[in-house]
Design an enzyme around this catalytic site. Sequence first.
Site: not given
Length: 309
Positions: A5, A39, A244
């Site tokens: 990620d 994220h 996600s």
Amino acid sequence: MGIVDSGVDIHHPDLKHNIISPGKSLVPGVSSMVDEIGHGTMAAGSIAANGNITGVSPEVGIVPYKVFQGYSADSSWIIKGIIDAANDDMDIINLSLGTYKSLKNKEDRATYLSYMRAIDYANKKGSLLVASSGTDGYDLTTPKKLAEQMGLKNDLQLHMPGGLPNVVTVSATNLNDQLAYYSNYGTNVDIAAPAGDYGPNFADQQKVELEYMTITTHPTTLPQSELSQYMGFAHGYEFMIGTSLAVPKVSATAVLIIAEYQEKYGKKPSPHVIKRYLYGGTVQGNGTTRQLGNGIVNAKNSLDLVNKR
């Protein structure tokens, strides 16, 4: 567990004790592992947060593999991240990301084949890949149908790595156990997990209802949102939605299955065995198999199945 990620905030109070290695950057010319967009830290919190909020598997060790430069992640970096995580013996590789590629484009076909080889390599090394179905509301069932939804006539599109064979592909559900409006779906979706949405009045009234969203960790190095401040949150926590945040709940459940299986039988289960317990423990949601795959992930049910054997 490997988290491929944007990096993870290694100083976050809810995560710092779970990070067992600083990890590595797969971005050319970038050595910093700082999560610049948040994220990866969001995904990590859904897996392993252990503090003000609690993830599904708060005792798991995590290793970040950075593949984002800004908000972009090149497929070659992601593929390298998968291979490196497999070589580092990561039991689970969390991929809360994805892209679309055309089977009619030579370069895209090469990328597709590279993904397939990396997935096969990781599976042979004993790593289970868990990936997002995507967030465009598309049906991924066939390349032709997907291309038509994207407005690409006479093309053939694939979503990857989620949607490819030998990857656990995850769709997202809302508070009512329905497919979230943004979640991709299709016959190649294997399982669903809660990730929230903006509530039932968003589509018609653009009204956001916070109780329908999810809360997760966010880098303490990034500015706190006005919403987070308004709610009186400590710095490092935010409201979010998206596939996600569904993927890590499945990844974390898979880790718990591995731990329970090892404790009971003295050996690590293969990716095939992990999937059997993962899918066998699901609960029925308010949707079709095309939307939710085998059902909505349920950690307790999966662990109970391990112990019933």
